[in-house]
Design a protein around this motif. Structure first.
Motif, PDB file in Angstrom:
ATOM      1  N   GLU A  61     -24.518  23.398 -21.139  1.00 22.06           N
ATOM      2  CA  GLU A  61     -25.700  23.812 -21.903  1.00 22.06           C
ATOM      3  C   GLU A  61     -25.334  24.914 -22.881  1.00 22.06           C
ATOM      4  O   GLU A  61     -25.778  24.900 -24.032  1.00 22.06           O
ATOM      5  N   SER A  99     -30.351  13.317 -21.667  1.00 18.03           N
ATOM      6  CA  SER A  99     -30.528  14.465 -20.773  1.00 18.03           C
ATOM      7  C   SER A  99     -31.759  14.317 -19.891  1.00 18.03           C
ATOM      8  O   SER A  99     -31.724  14.676 -18.707  1.00 18.03           O
ATOM      9  N   VAL A 102     -30.900  11.824 -17.135  1.00 12.46           N
ATOM     10  CA  VAL A 102     -30.050  12.447 -16.105  1.00 12.46           C
ATOM     11  C   VAL A 102     -30.872  13.441 -15.280  1.00 12.46           C
ATOM     12  O   VAL A 102     -30.709  13.509 -14.053  1.00 12.46           O
ATOM     13  N   LEU A 103     -31.752  14.196 -15.917  1.00 17.16           N
ATOM     14  CA  LEU A 103     -32.604  15.145 -15.199  1.00 17.16           C
ATOM     15  C   LEU A 103     -33.482  14.422 -14.181  1.00 17.16           C
ATOM     16  O   LEU A 103     -33.560  14.841 -13.019  1.00 17.16           O
ATOM     17  N   SER A 137     -28.966  22.597 -14.762  1.00 14.40           N
ATOM     18  CA  SER A 137     -28.315  22.513 -16.069  1.00 14.40           C
ATOM     19  C   SER A 137     -29.021  21.541 -17.004  1.00 14.40           C
ATOM     20  O   SER A 137     -29.226  21.848 -18.186  1.00 14.40           O
ATOM     21  N   PHE A 138     -29.433  20.380 -16.505  1.00 15.32           N
ATOM     22  CA  PHE A 138     -30.083  19.422 -17.398  1.00 15.32           C
ATOM     23  C   PHE A 138     -31.506  19.842 -17.741  1.00 15.32           C
ATOM     24  O   PHE A 138     -31.994  19.515 -18.823  1.00 15.32           O
ATOM     25  N   ILE A 141     -30.805  22.144 -20.546  1.00 15.70           N
ATOM     26  CA  ILE A 141     -30.417  21.369 -21.722  1.00 15.70           C
ATOM     27  C   ILE A 141     -31.653  20.769 -22.382  1.00 15.70           C
ATOM     28  O   ILE A 141     -31.827  20.860 -23.602  1.00 15.70           O
TER      29      ILE A 141
END
Length: 172
Positions: A61, A99, A102-103, A137-138, A141
């Motif tokens: 990120e 993103s 993935v989140l 992290s996602f 992001i």
């Protein structure tokens, strides 16, 4: 909004410093232990690995936000002005779609880990903790890149976007 981004940057920095310190301390202790004390401490390797995972994912990120992430710019570099900005916005939207997917998947994965109660082998730590690095992290992001994309769209309306020096502005 700027205060929120600065606060998020501070949180990222704290996580990065803490994860780095834990990784270095655990790795150093493991080396000392292996060479001198010969005590059984398998949890040091696990703690070091999990710290490295947090650092890598939070660092992703940071790299995306700062523009220091490696990228292929051969296509984008051929355009200037509004066309370049539109291409960069499309790239940000693709990044956001990836993103978000993935989140969502990582939230489901952490939920599954919480439901099954799986723990790590050496530390007995719930596996939801290391997998939460993906969620953290996602989520960062998605949040930061959404704001960046909105700023890029607003800047697209600026009549000065057509200047050839847009390349330097986008890196800032």
């Amino acid at each position: 909004m700027k205060k929120l981004l600065n606060g998020l940057t501070s949180v990222e920095n704290v996580i990065m410093v803490a994860a780095f310190a834990i990784m270095v301390i655990c790795t150093f202790t493991q080396v000392l232990n292996r060479n001198f004390f010969k005590l059984s401490m398998p949890w040091l390797d696990e703690a070091s690995t999990y710290s490295m995972i947090f650092m890598a994912l939070i660092g992703t990120e940071v790299g995306l936000r700062d523009g220091t992430q490696i990228s292929v710019t051969a296509v984008v570099d051929k355009f200037y002005g509004r066309t370049r900005q539109v291409i960069m916005i499309v790239a940000k939207i693709v990044l956001l779609v990836f993103s978000v997917s993935v989140l969502i998947s990582s939230i489901k994965l952490v939920g599954l880990q919480l439901a099954t109660g799986q723990t790590s082998s050496a530390m007995g730590l719930p596996m939801a903790v290391p997998y939460s690095a993906l969620v953290i992290s996602f989520a960062m992001i998605v949040f930061v890149q959404t704001i960046t994309t909105i700023k890029m769209i607003v800047r697209l309306k600026d009549p000065n976007v057509d200047t050839p020096d847009t390349r330097e502005e986008s890196a800032a």
